[in-house]
Design a protein around this motif. Structure first.
Motif, PDB file in Angstrom:
ATOM      1  N   ASP A 138       0.777  -1.231   0.131  1.00  0.00           N
ATOM      2  CA  ASP A 138      -0.201  -0.012   0.078  1.00  0.00           C
ATOM      3  C   ASP A 138       0.673   1.536   0.028  1.00  0.00           C
ATOM      4  O   ASP A 138       0.411   2.334  -0.177  1.00  0.00           O
ATOM      5  N   ALA A 139       2.126   0.948   0.213  1.00  0.00           N
ATOM      6  CA  ALA A 139       3.093   2.235   0.138  1.00  0.00           C
ATOM      7  C   ALA A 139       3.057   2.859  -1.198  1.00  0.00           C
ATOM      8  O   ALA A 139       3.496   4.240  -1.424  1.00  0.00           O
ATOM      9  N   PHE A 140       2.933   2.125  -2.334  1.00  0.00           N
ATOM     10  CA  PHE A 140       2.781   2.674  -3.487  1.00  0.00           C
ATOM     11  C   PHE A 140       1.480   3.257  -4.147  1.00  0.00           C
ATOM     12  O   PHE A 140       1.408   3.499  -5.395  1.00  0.00           O
ATOM     13  N   GLY A 141       0.466   3.295  -3.393  1.00  0.00           N
ATOM     14  CA  GLY A 141      -0.962   3.711  -3.602  1.00  0.00           C
ATOM     15  C   GLY A 141      -0.965   5.214  -2.911  1.00  0.00           C
ATOM     16  O   GLY A 141      -0.287   5.665  -2.471  1.00  0.00           O
ATOM     17  N   TYR A 142      -2.364   5.763  -3.001  1.00  0.00           N
ATOM     18  CA  TYR A 142      -2.514   6.749  -2.261  1.00  0.00           C
ATOM     19  C   TYR A 142      -2.710   6.556  -0.779  1.00  0.00           C
ATOM     20  O   TYR A 142      -3.147   5.454  -0.503  1.00  0.00           O
ATOM     21  N   GLY A 143      -2.246   7.497  -0.013  1.00  0.00           N
ATOM     22  CA  GLY A 143      -1.910   7.334   1.344  1.00  0.00           C
ATOM     23  C   GLY A 143      -2.566   8.207   2.194  1.00  0.00           C
ATOM     24  O   GLY A 143      -3.372   9.028   1.887  1.00  0.00           O
ATOM     25  N   ASP A 144      -2.263   8.260   3.391  1.00  0.00           N
ATOM     26  CA  ASP A 144      -2.596   9.296   4.457  1.00  0.00           C
ATOM     27  C   ASP A 144      -2.047  10.697   4.150  1.00  0.00           C
ATOM     28  O   ASP A 144      -0.827  10.807   3.766  1.00  0.00           O
ATOM     29  N   PRO A 145      -2.778  11.537   3.961  1.00  0.00           N
ATOM     30  CA  PRO A 145      -2.390  13.165   3.729  1.00  0.00           C
ATOM     31  C   PRO A 145      -1.396  13.519   4.731  1.00  0.00           C
ATOM     32  O   PRO A 145      -0.581  14.369   4.398  1.00  0.00           O
ATOM     33  N   ARG A 146      -1.342  13.059   5.795  1.00  0.00           N
ATOM     34  CA  ARG A 146      -0.428  13.411   6.850  1.00  0.00           C
ATOM     35  C   ARG A 146       1.057  12.949   6.480  1.00  0.00           C
ATOM     36  O   ARG A 146       1.874  13.182   7.094  1.00  0.00           O
ATOM     37  N   GLY A 147       1.076  11.859   5.472  1.00  0.00           N
ATOM     38  CA  GLY A 147       2.442  11.271   5.375  1.00  0.00           C
ATOM     39  C   GLY A 147       2.439   9.842   5.951  1.00  0.00           C
ATOM     40  O   GLY A 147       1.697   9.262   6.667  1.00  0.00           O
ATOM     41  N   ARG A 148       3.519   9.058   5.525  1.00  0.00           N
ATOM     42  CA  ARG A 148       3.713   7.947   5.850  1.00  0.00           C
ATOM     43  C   ARG A 148       4.175   7.888   7.232  1.00  0.00           C
ATOM     44  O   ARG A 148       4.845   8.584   8.044  1.00  0.00           O
ATOM     45  N   ILE A 149       3.384   6.676   8.102  1.00  0.00           N
ATOM     46  CA  ILE A 149       3.657   6.544   9.600  1.00  0.00           C
ATOM     47  C   ILE A 149       5.168   6.296   9.961  1.00  0.00           C
ATOM     48  O   ILE A 149       5.438   6.412  10.773  1.00  0.00           O
ATOM     49  N   THR A 175       5.165  17.677   4.460  1.00  0.00           N
ATOM     50  CA  THR A 175       4.966  18.602   3.766  1.00  0.00           C
ATOM     51  C   THR A 175       6.126  18.404   2.639  1.00  0.00           C
ATOM     52  O   THR A 175       7.065  17.815   2.813  1.00  0.00           O
ATOM     53  N   THR A 176       6.103  19.285   1.696  1.00  0.00           N
ATOM     54  CA  THR A 176       7.068  19.381   0.657  1.00  0.00           C
ATOM     55  C   THR A 176       8.094  20.424   0.963  1.00  0.00           C
ATOM     56  O   THR A 176       8.910  20.864   0.310  1.00  0.00           O
ATOM     57  N   GLY A 177       7.970  21.115   2.179  1.00  0.00           N
ATOM     58  CA  GLY A 177       8.950  21.932   2.655  1.00  0.00           C
ATOM     59  C   GLY A 177       8.095  22.932   3.446  1.00  0.00           C
ATOM     60  O   GLY A 177       7.090  22.969   3.840  1.00  0.00           O
ATOM     61  N   PRO A 315      17.372  20.668  -0.832  1.00  0.00           N
ATOM     62  CA  PRO A 315      15.963  20.946  -1.264  1.00  0.00           C
ATOM     63  C   PRO A 315      15.276  20.244  -2.545  1.00  0.00           C
ATOM     64  O   PRO A 315      14.041  20.174  -2.361  1.00  0.00           O
ATOM     65  N   GLY A 316      15.925  19.403  -3.372  1.00  0.00           N
ATOM     66  CA  GLY A 316      15.450  19.053  -4.271  1.00  0.00           C
ATOM     67  C   GLY A 316      14.611  17.586  -3.637  1.00  0.00           C
ATOM     68  O   GLY A 316      13.922  17.104  -4.517  1.00  0.00           O
ATOM     69  N   LEU A 317      14.843  17.369  -2.505  1.00  0.00           N
ATOM     70  CA  LEU A 317      14.023  16.031  -1.964  1.00  0.00           C
ATOM     71  C   LEU A 317      12.465  16.564  -1.748  1.00  0.00           C
ATOM     72  O   LEU A 317      11.873  15.668  -1.643  1.00  0.00           O
ATOM     73  N   ARG A 318      12.369  17.875  -1.277  1.00  0.00           N
ATOM     74  CA  ARG A 318      10.844  18.395  -1.207  1.00  0.00           C
ATOM     75  C   ARG A 318      10.442  17.413   0.071  1.00  0.00           C
ATOM     76  O   ARG A 318       9.278  16.902   0.108  1.00  0.00           O
ATOM     77  N   LEU A 319      11.289  17.606   1.082  1.00  0.00           N
ATOM     78  CA  LEU A 319      10.568  16.812   2.374  1.00  0.00           C
ATOM     79  C   LEU A 319      10.630  17.754   3.782  1.00  0.00           C
ATOM     80  O   LEU A 319      11.746  18.231   3.973  1.00  0.00           O
ATOM     81  N   GLY A 320       9.539  18.094   4.192  1.00  0.00           N
ATOM     82  CA  GLY A 320       9.349  18.886   5.423  1.00  0.00           C
ATOM     83  C   GLY A 320       8.348  18.390   6.326  1.00  0.00           C
ATOM     84  O   GLY A 320       7.778  17.419   5.971  1.00  0.00           O
ATOM     85  N   TRP A 321       8.029  18.942   7.395  1.00  0.00           N
ATOM     86  CA  TRP A 321       7.270  18.481   8.437  1.00  0.00           C
ATOM     87  C   TRP A 321       6.823  19.599   9.203  1.00  0.00           C
ATOM     88  O   TRP A 321       7.467  20.545   9.393  1.00  0.00           O
ATOM     89  N   MET A 322       5.457  19.267   9.651  1.00  0.00           N
ATOM     90  CA  MET A 322       4.797  20.113  10.755  1.00  0.00           C
ATOM     91  C   MET A 322       4.384  19.066  11.885  1.00  0.00           C
ATOM     92  O   MET A 322       3.902  18.017  11.879  1.00  0.00           O
ATOM     93  N   VAL A 323       4.874  19.860  13.129  1.00  0.00           N
ATOM     94  CA  VAL A 323       4.080  19.316  14.349  1.00  0.00           C
ATOM     95  C   VAL A 323       3.360  20.126  14.824  1.00  0.00           C
ATOM     96  O   VAL A 323       3.547  21.309  15.147  1.00  0.00           O
ATOM     97  N   LEU A 324       1.880  19.594  14.747  1.00  0.00           N
ATOM     98  CA  LEU A 324       0.820  20.568  15.027  1.00  0.00           C
ATOM     99  C   LEU A 324       0.161  20.403  16.579  1.00  0.00           C
ATOM    100  O   LEU A 324       0.207  19.146  17.067  1.00  0.00           O
ATOM    101  N   PRO A 325      -0.382  21.499  16.987  1.00  0.00           N
ATOM    102  CA  PRO A 325      -1.185  21.466  18.249  1.00  0.00           C
ATOM    103  C   PRO A 325      -2.492  20.546  17.899  1.00  0.00           C
ATOM    104  O   PRO A 325      -2.903  20.348  16.875  1.00  0.00           O
ATOM    105  N   PRO A 326      -3.054  19.743  18.838  1.00  0.00           N
ATOM    106  CA  PRO A 326      -4.289  18.886  18.494  1.00  0.00           C
ATOM    107  C   PRO A 326      -5.222  19.563  17.538  1.00  0.00           C
ATOM    108  O   PRO A 326      -5.855  18.931  16.873  1.00  0.00           O
ATOM    109  N   THR A 345       5.993   9.440  -1.551  1.00  0.00           N
ATOM    110  CA  THR A 345       6.029   8.345  -0.654  1.00  0.00           C
ATOM    111  C   THR A 345       7.644   7.705  -0.522  1.00  0.00           C
ATOM    112  O   THR A 345       8.036   7.396   0.496  1.00  0.00           O
ATOM    113  N   LEU A 346       8.442   7.688  -1.546  1.00  0.00           N
ATOM    114  CA  LEU A 346       9.643   6.774  -1.622  1.00  0.00           C
ATOM    115  C   LEU A 346      10.773   7.684  -0.641  1.00  0.00           C
ATOM    116  O   LEU A 346      11.258   7.008   0.014  1.00  0.00           O
ATOM    117  N   GLY A 347      10.700   8.864  -0.872  1.00  0.00           N
ATOM    118  CA  GLY A 347      11.476   9.449  -0.317  1.00  0.00           C
ATOM    119  C   GLY A 347      11.177   9.711   1.325  1.00  0.00           C
ATOM    120  O   GLY A 347      12.038   9.499   2.216  1.00  0.00           O
TER     121      GLY A 347
END
Length: 473
Positions: A138-149, A175-177, A315-326, A345-347
């Motif tokens: 399932d990693a190669f399909g559409y996934g959780d908008p929050r990103g891979r667990i 996110t992408t950055g 920056p070419g990896l386009r990988l970022g993250w948010m840690v959010l309040p509930p 997903t692969l990155g």
């Protein structure tokens, strides 16, 4: 193909086994050549027999293509004079202006990127093989908008250990950055009861524009040597501000670190019902002491923590993250879903493997040592020496990060003069004043030097050019 058609650069792409496909391909190629002027009005085309022989087609296929273009008005055929491009076909007349030759800038000390030649290719490949070998289908399909667990879980441990961030996987969105993270948060804030955001000035102009494009009103928050002037957030001028974007660890481009008293005041402001958005800009790279912990750890229910792999890996990896309040997890996840469904997903899987195997830590330690040596070399080269007058400026913001600020003193060269001299020496650098969003309120003069982007071989010559640029002789 004959010289006639080669000079016209007509690419037929004709299917091998389809007569109709060949005819359609010839029609399309001729039609496009007429429209863009390669076959001008009045141009005589080869006879159907000649063209068929040149292209390896049947004469009937060529005749059918000619007939279709005659019917469309692109071609005309007269007995005894062959087939020509119709005189009514307009030929493009727009004159293309040749661009003025740009000055060759051989040396690059612009800020914003790491040394891309040091991307850990071998470590990334190993991690990718390991991650893909274990990846579920399932990693190669559409996934959780929050990103891979896998990545969200790895980030919980890593950010807690290195940045003092308090998180659980369910409160992280990949996110992408940082720019996309700010855009998503701008969308959320625009729909709130307090759609006004304060953003540091100076800061990355593109980030300001990204937030404004999503709807909130943006007001500027000045920065000094102690970081963002957070005491202003409680003044009348900032009434109605619901969120503030700050870079406490290492401000770009001033280079300051938010002072302890201001960190405390900012956390208190957040707990009073506001939102702090913490951009941890190159926070991993601190050279004179341990990295300063994130503000998020002081008020995790009121602070959004933003990070990315752009400065640590590229920056070419386009990988970022948010840690959010509930309270923001749902709205931010919905905004991400509408933006692009989820990040690639692969990155994510590869970065998760690098973090859990501690290859990411090893890479950062190696980079920190390398960039510290570059920082030290920059400071050393800008010291005045006999026969080389270097005055009229002061170096600051060098305790962390991948850039330094050269403050220009009134008695020395102006920013415009320094930039002009830099161009003459083939050096790419950025002026500070152009980075202010509200220059009429806050602008100061200076030069922002990035010591992360050059390769090891290119760095010393770039510093030579910088020294010549700043020299008063």
């Amino acid at each position: 193909m004959s010289d006639y058609w080669s000079t016209l650069d007509i690419d037929l792409h004709l299917p091998v086994h389809s007569g109709a496909g060949r005819r359609n391909g010839l029609e399309h190629a001729l039609r496009e050549a007429i429209r863009d002027g390669r076959l001008g009005a009045g141009t005589r085309l080869p006879s159907t027999r000649t063209l068929a022989a040149e292209l390896g087609l049947s004469r009937g296929t060529v005749s059918a293509a000619y007939d279709q273009l005659i019917a469309e008005g692109h071609l005309v055929a007269q007995q005894g004079s062959g087939t020509r491009v119709a005189d009514t076909v307009s030929t493009p007349t727009t004159t293309v202006q040749s661009p003025k030759p740009a000055v060759a800038l051989r040396h690059n000390l612009r800020p914003g990127t790491p040394d891309l030649s040091r991307f850990p290719v071998s470590a990334w490949l190993r991690a990718s093989r390991q991650a893909l070998g274990r990846a579920p289908s399932d990693a190669f399909g559409y996934g959780d908008p929050r990103g891979r667990i896998e990545l969200r879980s790895a980030l919980v441990e890593y950010l807690g250990r290195t940045r003092g961030v308090l998180a659980i996987p369910d409160r992280i969105v990949i996110t992408t950055g940082v720019q996309q993270a700010l855009s998503l948060l701008g969308t959320v804030q625009a729909a709130s009861s307090t759609p006004v955001m304060a953003m540091e000035d100076p800061y990355i102009r593109q980030f300001h524009e990204a937030v404004k494009a999503t709807g909130p009103t943006v007001v500027t928050l000045p920065v000094d040597d102690d970081g963002a002037r957070v005491e202003l957030l409680t003044t009348h001028a900032f009434d109605g501000v619901g969120a503030a974007v700050v870079t406490p660890s290492h401000q770009f481009p001033i280079g300051s670190t938010l002072s302890p008293s201001r960190r405390k005041d900012l956390a208190a402001w957040a707990r009073a019902g506001h939102l702090v958005i913490e951009d941890d800009y190159d926070g991993e790279f601190r050279y004179d002491r341990q990295p300063v912990g994130a503000i998020q750890g002081l008020a995790p229910d009121h602070v959004v923590y933003l990070g990315s792999a752009s400065k640590t890996l590229g920056p070419g990896l386009r990988l970022g993250w948010m840690v959010l309040p509930p309270r923001l997890v749902g709205p931010a996840t919905d905004a991400k879903r509408l933006a692009d469904n989820h990040s690639e997903t692969l990155g994510q899987l590869t970065l998760a493997e690098m973090i859990t195997s501690h290859a990411y830590d090893r890479h950062i330690r190696s980079c920190r040592l390398r960039y510290r040596r570059r920082r030290d070399l920059l400071a050393d080269r800008l010291k005045p020496r006999a026969g080389r007058p270097l005055t009229g400026f002061a170096l600051s913001g060098i305790s962390a990060g991948l850039h330094a600020l050269i403050r220009l003193e009134p008695a020395g060269l102006t920013e415009a003069e320094v930039l002009s001299r830099a161009t003459a020496y083939g050096l790419a650098i950025d002026g500070l004043s152009g980075m202010f969003i509200a220059p009429e309120k806050h602008a100061r003069q200076g030069i922002v030097v990035g010591f992360g982007s050059p390769t090891d071989a290119a760095y010393p010559p770039a510093l030579d050019a910088l020294v010549r640029t700043l020299s008063s002789t």
